[in-house]
Design an enzyme around this catalytic site. Sequence first.
Site, PDB file in Angstrom:
ATOM      1  N   ASP A 140      -4.803   8.880   0.034  1.00 23.42           N
ATOM      2  CA  ASP A 140      -3.617   9.712  -0.135  1.00 23.42           C
ATOM      3  C   ASP A 140      -3.514  10.272  -1.547  1.00 23.42           C
ATOM      4  O   ASP A 140      -4.149   9.779  -2.480  1.00 23.42           O
ATOM      5  CB  ASP A 140      -2.352   8.923   0.208  1.00 23.42           C
ATOM      6  N   GLU A 168      -1.332   4.356  -0.997  1.00 20.86           N
ATOM      7  CA  GLU A 168      -1.376   3.730  -2.322  1.00 20.86           C
ATOM      8  C   GLU A 168      -0.313   4.316  -3.238  1.00 20.86           C
ATOM      9  O   GLU A 168       0.255   3.605  -4.077  1.00 20.86           O
ATOM     10  CB  GLU A 168      -2.768   3.921  -2.941  1.00 20.86           C
TER      11      GLU A 168
END
Length: 383
Positions: A82, A144
Amino acid sequence: MKNKLPPFIEIYRALIATPSISATEEALDQSNADLITLLADWFKDLGFNVEVQPVPGTRNKFNMLASIGQGAGGLLLAGHTDTVPFDDGRWTRDPFTLTEHDGKLYGLGTADMKGFFAFILDALRDVDVTKLKKPLYILATADEETSMAGARYFAETTALRPDCAIIGEPTSLQPVRAHKGHISNAIRIQGQSGHSSDPARGVNAIELMHDAIGHILQLRDNLKERYHYEAFTVPYPTLNLGHIHGGDASNRICACCELHMDIRPLPGMTLNELNGLLNDALAPVSERWPGRLTVDELHPPIPGYECPPNHQLVEVVEKLLGAKTEVVNYCTEAPFIQTLCPTLVLGPGSINQAHQPDEYLETRFIKPTRELIIQVIHHFCWH
């Protein structure tokens, strides 16, 4: 088959072109399913077994584990899929189009950190995976940038116990073996509203918060005096008061006040220990005003992390790079991967580019990163 794999720059381009933004705000949050599919197909083409793991409690997010080789131990290469959201008004380029200019590759996720998977895939062209004596694992995680839900869930559910792991966050190829944690809390005080002309008929939440802040600042001083780790540039736990809001009018007794604060603990300090210290600090206020003070997590807490300085992973990487390991103040997924095996944070690009408009990775990192990945695979999976 390796000949099915696109060229390095085309892999990079496809990763950047596939949006995978993580955000706490639902309108900005995106699934990483398309990116996971891309990675899964490429690793399957290289002969890896691929598992895709839905991550509970997320908005259609997934982890991917690609593995090859037999036996125990081996090497885990990990990273997150991400990115943070982007500010359209501050980017001068399309964040989802990889562009090269003046020795830099621009795009959202070039450094932090989708590009790391392009380096892994490209390096594997020169690795004969049929000769591995120990397994090689590639982990791609979700979320994350927000909750670290992907790494948390993987660490909680996997039976894998590699010999060691490397997380490819942007460290300018300087190995990192320790970092602080992060705890973020909301302190809420519920008072009792009333007309300001008669203060005795209400309970002013701002005044109670003033008392609470005094105790919190005492805790800050105690943390600074009690805990030290000299390798850090700021060698003690920090406590920051970041946001406060209370009341709605000058002629009303404030009924509610909220303070947002964070603590960045050193490695070795447990989350339970810190929660206990905070609760103890606020106990005088809670005892004087029962039921009016609450403490809630703003984000899931992240503990500090440290890889043993004498571990073989540290020694091997320091020798390969000719550089000593460092400690840093920012956070990664390392505390969760470290529960499985000794872990280093090491990757191309600069942390100074993370979360910045016109994010880029300097092309000077391409050759040494590729060589390093090949070398660590040879060392930990061929011997």
